[in-house]
Design a protein around this motif. Structure first.
Motif, PDB file in Angstrom:
ATOM      1  N   PHE A  57       0.876  -1.166   0.000  1.00 43.63           N
ATOM      2  CA  PHE A  57       0.000   0.000   0.000  1.00 43.63           C
ATOM      3  C   PHE A  57       0.920   1.225   0.000  1.00 43.63           C
ATOM      4  O   PHE A  57       1.607   1.494   0.984  1.00 43.63           O
ATOM      5  N   LEU A  58       0.954   1.951  -1.124  1.00 44.84           N
ATOM      6  CA  LEU A  58       1.908   3.032  -1.305  1.00 44.84           C
ATOM      7  C   LEU A  58       1.210   4.368  -1.484  1.00 44.84           C
ATOM      8  O   LEU A  58       0.431   4.549  -2.422  1.00 44.84           O
ATOM      9  N   ASP A  59       1.499   5.310  -0.600  1.00 46.52           N
ATOM     10  CA  ASP A  59       1.018   6.673  -0.782  1.00 46.52           C
ATOM     11  C   ASP A  59       1.769   7.291  -1.965  1.00 46.52           C
ATOM     12  O   ASP A  59       2.984   7.146  -2.079  1.00 46.52           O
ATOM     13  N   ILE A  60       1.041   7.949  -2.863  1.00 47.87           N
ATOM     14  CA  ILE A  60       1.685   8.532  -4.034  1.00 47.87           C
ATOM     15  C   ILE A  60       2.662   9.633  -3.640  1.00 47.87           C
ATOM     16  O   ILE A  60       3.814   9.648  -4.077  1.00 47.87           O
ATOM     17  N   MET A  62       5.001  11.315  -1.036  1.00 47.97           N
ATOM     18  CA  MET A  62       5.744  11.200   0.211  1.00 47.97           C
ATOM     19  C   MET A  62       7.036  11.990   0.060  1.00 47.97           C
ATOM     20  O   MET A  62       7.459  12.296  -1.051  1.00 47.97           O
ATOM     21  N   PRO A  63       7.685  12.336   1.168  1.00 49.26           N
ATOM     22  CA  PRO A  63       8.946  13.070   1.080  1.00 49.26           C
ATOM     23  C   PRO A  63       9.991  12.275   0.293  1.00 49.26           C
ATOM     24  O   PRO A  63      10.074  11.051   0.401  1.00 49.26           O
ATOM     25  N   GLY A  64      10.804  12.978  -0.483  1.00 44.70           N
ATOM     26  CA  GLY A  64      11.849  12.309  -1.247  1.00 44.70           C
ATOM     27  C   GLY A  64      11.258  11.475  -2.359  1.00 44.70           C
ATOM     28  O   GLY A  64      10.554  11.968  -3.236  1.00 44.70           O
ATOM     29  N   MET A  65      11.525  10.189  -2.325  1.00 40.84           N
ATOM     30  CA  MET A  65      11.008   9.269  -3.329  1.00 40.84           C
ATOM     31  C   MET A  65       9.512   9.053  -3.113  1.00 40.84           C
ATOM     32  O   MET A  65       9.069   8.676  -2.023  1.00 40.84           O
ATOM     33  N   SER A  66       8.706   9.300  -4.147  1.00 45.30           N
ATOM     34  CA  SER A  66       7.256   9.120  -4.036  1.00 45.30           C
ATOM     35  C   SER A  66       6.903   7.638  -4.069  1.00 45.30           C
ATOM     36  O   SER A  66       7.740   6.775  -4.371  1.00 45.30           O
ATOM     37  N   GLY A  67       5.640   7.338  -3.781  1.00 46.67           N
ATOM     38  CA  GLY A  67       5.193   5.958  -3.851  1.00 46.67           C
ATOM     39  C   GLY A  67       5.320   5.378  -5.240  1.00 46.67           C
ATOM     40  O   GLY A  67       5.662   4.205  -5.428  1.00 46.67           O
ATOM     41  N   LEU A  68       5.036   6.214  -6.248  1.00 47.28           N
ATOM     42  CA  LEU A  68       5.152   5.760  -7.631  1.00 47.28           C
ATOM     43  C   LEU A  68       6.609   5.466  -7.979  1.00 47.28           C
ATOM     44  O   LEU A  68       6.922   4.455  -8.619  1.00 47.28           O
ATOM     45  N   GLU A  69       7.511   6.344  -7.553  1.00 50.67           N
ATOM     46  CA  GLU A  69       8.937   6.117  -7.802  1.00 50.67           C
ATOM     47  C   GLU A  69       9.439   4.898  -7.046  1.00 50.67           C
ATOM     48  O   GLU A  69      10.275   4.137  -7.553  1.00 50.67           O
ATOM     49  N   ALA A  70       8.927   4.681  -5.834  1.00 49.55           N
ATOM     50  CA  ALA A  70       9.322   3.496  -5.067  1.00 49.55           C
ATOM     51  C   ALA A  70       8.885   2.219  -5.777  1.00 49.55           C
ATOM     52  O   ALA A  70       9.629   1.232  -5.809  1.00 49.55           O
TER      53      ALA A  70
END
Length: 277
Positions: A57-60, A62-70
């Motif tokens: 479950f990834l929040d889009i 977020m600080p630094g690397m976003s959920g999409l980038e993660a």
């Protein structure tokens, strides 16, 4: 492991929302075990690689690397050892236009704060997907996740809706780089490749290396996308500087350059750029 018993990771930078999602999941799906809760994308990436949860479950945002980038980074780094890639659920606060793109890419989403009725639908979908995986030898692959993420990013207007940097109207032609007490003008046409390096970007020409105090995420929208190709989350290469792309016995792609001795690895996310005619 029973299909209804699963592990999950929650990445959300707002503690109250993260705890609310955890509590709702516990009520709806008691058999779901939360193995990690993280507050930013880099921590989510590291925890996912260490814990190998079945669901993320990834929040889009977020600080630094976003959920999409993660998610993109995880698809690049996921080990090729047969373990299925996690099912992805994005936690968002976006309008229906952006959410339609998630649906078209077959990626599930939850609007925050999480509503029990909508989250129950997500849990049912996840359980069905886990049952399907249990009955299949193939499982879920990182390559399939890469395809889904590319479809999402390619949808019209999605980049803006997700808060990604907009492409500049006029591509960057000249880099002004600080070197000691001087400002060196580096024509972008002379750049062989850019590489992310902590808080800087390394700028490599045929003969020199410079450091630019910027992120690759900030720089990429300013480049001409037809001439500068992202081949890894940390690498952007000028297409004309690529001599050839070669695939090793394991199927991994690397690039030989015309003006530099380095060989650059191509991640799964961008392997589709190199197809013979």
């Amino acid at each position: 492991m029973s299909p209804l018993t699963a592990t999950a990771l929650i990445a959300e930078d707002e503690p109250l929302l993260a705890e609310g999602l955890r509590a709702e999941l516990a009520a709806l799906w008691p058999e779901l075990r939360i193995v990690a809760m993280t507050s930013h994308g880099q921590a989510a990436l590291e925890a996912a690689l260490a814990q190998r949860p079945e669901i993320l479950f990834l929040d889009i945002r977020m600080p630094g690397m976003s959920g999409l980038e993660a998610a993109q980074a995880l698809a690049e780094d996921w080990p090729e050892d047969g373990r299925p890639f996690p099912l992805l659920v994005f936690v968002t606060a976006y309008d229906q236009y952006a959410l339609k793109a998630f649906e078209q890419a077959a990626l599930d989403y939850v609007l925050k704060p999480a509503q029990r009725e909508r989250l129950a639908q997500t849990c049912a979908r996840l359980q069905a997907a886990l049952r399907q995986r249990a009955g299949s030898d193939a499982g879920g692959s990182a390559a399939a996740a890469v395809t889904q993420l590319r479809q999402l990013l390619a949808a019209p207007g999605v980049a803006q809706a997700l808060g990604l940097p907009a492409t500049a109207a006029s591509p960057l032609r000249l880099l002004q780089v600080s070197v000691g007490n001087s400002i060196v003008m580096v024509p972008v046409d002379e750049v062989v490749y850019f590489e992310a390096a902590d808080k800087y970007v390394r700028v490599l020409t045929a003969e020199r290396e410079y450091l630019v105090r910027a992120s690759l995420r900030e720089l990429l929208p300013q480049l001409d996308g037809t001439r500068f190709w992202q081949v890894h989350r940390s690498l952007v290469v000028r297409a004309e500087a690529i001599a050839r792309a070669e695939r090793d016995e394991a199927g991994r792609l690397s690039l030989a350059l015309r003006q530099r001795p380095e060989r650059l690895g191509v991640s799964r996310m961008y392997a589709h750029l190199f197809k013979g005619l």
